[in-house]
Write an enzyme that holds these catalytic residues in place. Structure first.
Site, short mmCIF file in Angstrom:
data_model
loop_
_atom_site.label_atom_id
_atom_site.label_comp_id
_atom_site.label_asym_id
_atom_site.label_seq_id
_atom_site.Cartn_x
_atom_site.Cartn_y
_atom_site.Cartn_z
N ARG A 66 0.88 -1.16 0.01
CA ARG A 66 0.07 0.09 -0.03
C ARG A 66 0.82 1.01 0.04
NH1 ARG A 66 -4.74 0.12 4.14
NH2 ARG A 66 -5.43 1.87 2.57
N ASP A 125 -1.84 8.97 8.02
CA ASP A 125 -0.86 8.02 7.37
C ASP A 125 0.46 8.52 6.84
OD1 ASP A 125 -3.76 6.85 7.01
OD2 ASP A 125 -2.48 5.02 6.40
N ASN A 139 -4.52 11.35 5.21
CA ASN A 139 -5.16 10.51 6.02
C ASN A 139 -6.38 10.06 5.55
OD1 ASN A 139 -5.64 9.08 8.77
ND2 ASN A 139 -7.49 10.55 9.07
O1 MRU Z 1 -7.30 2.57 4.87
P1 MRU Z 1 -6.92 2.54 6.28
O2 MRU Z 1 -7.94 1.90 6.85
O3 MRU Z 1 -5.61 1.71 6.48
O4 MRU Z 1 -6.84 3.81 6.52
C1 MRU Z 1 -6.47 4.24 7.95
C2 MRU Z 1 -6.36 5.66 8.47
O5 MRU Z 1 -6.50 6.51 7.59
C3 MRU Z 1 -5.82 5.79 9.70
O6 MRU Z 1 -6.64 7.03 9.96
C4 MRU Z 1 -4.46 5.92 9.98
O7 MRU Z 1 -3.93 4.74 9.29
C5 MRU Z 1 -3.93 6.32 11.41
S1 MRU Z 1 -4.15 4.97 12.24
C6 MRU Z 1 -3.48 5.15 13.61
#
Ligand code: MRU
Length: 351
Positions: free
Chosen positions: A93, A239, A249
């Site tokens: 990812r 992220d 994010n």
């Molecule tokens: O697509 P995801 O579920 O991996 O996205 C997660 C998020 O956007 C969270 O807000 C981010 O990873 C921070 S988690 C501690």
């Protein structure tokens, strides 16, 4: 009981399958790095820190696979095979910085180890260290961030940033939890978070496990709540954070930040310093993951739109730093200008 999304069995990685929650608590056992890559891509494990920890273990699994194939392999050949695995893991990812961060850390460690025969054991120890460190960092973040939580009023959060998204305790959800554990009482609102429903499925479940009452809303109801003065602050995870504080994010975060500003409500981000990507000067340089369109027009196999419809599915958005009132890290609450405050947090974290 604490939620443990990632465990090491002694030989294999055990992941709580987040695609099956909250209906079922199913553990998937992973013995090959390729299966860890698949688990990340298919969102069985998700959330930036949890992806980072999984990637660290995936590197240890890859090292074990290389040794198992040829136990007399020389170090250069070992590193070349490990690099090939590292590239595949890093691509699982693209947006969460923690993934590439963990892979690079493990690759650097492998290069520094004297003989090929020791690499697997060293990478495993390092993965276990990163795993434990993440929980400790999240608890520290909670300690700093709980000061921002109101006593009375309400907090709005997005996506899932709890134990499930990390190695344990959580980032933004960890701050909310720490606020509750400090004795403050406030209403919690959490968005559904289309299309994967991390908010509805995972955050609501985590709040239930923690005994913190929360109220679920559809993503598009947040603006109304903010305009009615029902929200004291918004807090999300991240992220990837560029050096200037621009924050990638979950898709919809930007909308919440702009709506918070419009309504005079503080908007906070909680993320470990490992989420800061100092190589990027602004959010324009952050690569945004585009996920398959079927995730928008289907839910768990059931159609939610007519056949043949087109859909776009950006998984993240970037919130410009000017909308962010503070960034909670394990080093404290960074305030604007972020260029300086984030650099100083990173330097202090390095020790
Ligand atoms: O697509 P995801 O579920 O991996 O996205 C997660 C998020 O956007 C969270 O807000 C981010 O990873 C921070 S988690 C501690």
């Amino acid at each position: 009981m604490e939620i443990e999304p990632i465990r090491w069995s002694g030989e294999t990685l055990l992941l709580l399958d987040q695609t099956r929650l909250p209906a079922e608590q199913v553990t998937v056992e992973i013995g090959r790095y390729q299966d860890a890559v698949e688990a990340i891509s298919l969102m069985r494990v998700r959330g930036a820190p949890a992806i980072g920890v999984t990637a660290a273990y995936a590197m240890a699994l890859a090292a074990g696979q290389i040794s198992a194939n040829d136990d007399s392999i020389d170090k250069n050949e070992f590193l070349s095979q490990l690099r090939q695995a590292a590239e595949k893991i890093a691509l699982a990812r693209p947006t969460a910085v923690n993934l590439g961060w963990a892979v690079r850390k493990q690759m650097d460690l492998a290069e520094s180890v004297e003989s090929a025969g020791q690499i697997g054991a060293r990478l495993l120890l390092e993965a276990q260290r990163i795993h434990l460190e993440d929980v400790a960092i999240n608890r520290k973040m909670g300690g700093h961030g709980q000061e921002l939580m109101p006593d009375g009023g309400a907090v709005l959060t997005h996506c899932n940033t709890g134990a499930l998204a990390t190695a344990g305790f959580g980032t933004a959800l960890g701050v909310i939890r720490a606020g509750w554990e400090s004795g403050k009482r406030f209403q919690v609102y959490n968005t559904e978070t289309r299309p994967w429903l991390q908010g509805a499925r995972l955050t609501s479940w985590e709040f239930q496990q923690l005994g913190i009452p929360s109220t679920l809303l559809v993503d598009s109801a947040a603006g109304m709540l903010l305009s009615q003065g029902k929200i004291s602050c918004v807090i999300t995870g991240a992220d990837r954070i560029a050096a200037n504080g621009d924050t990638a994010n979950k898709i919809g975060t930007y909308t919440l930040a702009v709506l918070a500003r419009e309504n005079g409500v503080p908007f906070y981000v909680a993320a470990p310093t490992s989420t800061i990507d100092a190589r990027l000067s602004s959010g324009d340089e952050i690569q945004i993951e585009e996920r398959p369109p079927h995730e928008v027009y289907q839910f768990q196999g059931a159609p939610t739109a007519p056949p043949g419809i087109e859909a776009i599915n950006p998984s993240f958005d970037v919130t410009p730093n000017r909308y962010i009132s503070g960034i909670v890290t394990e080093m404290g609450v960074a305030r604007p200008p972020y260029q300086e405050s984030l650099m100083s947090a990173m330097e202090t974290a390095k020790g």
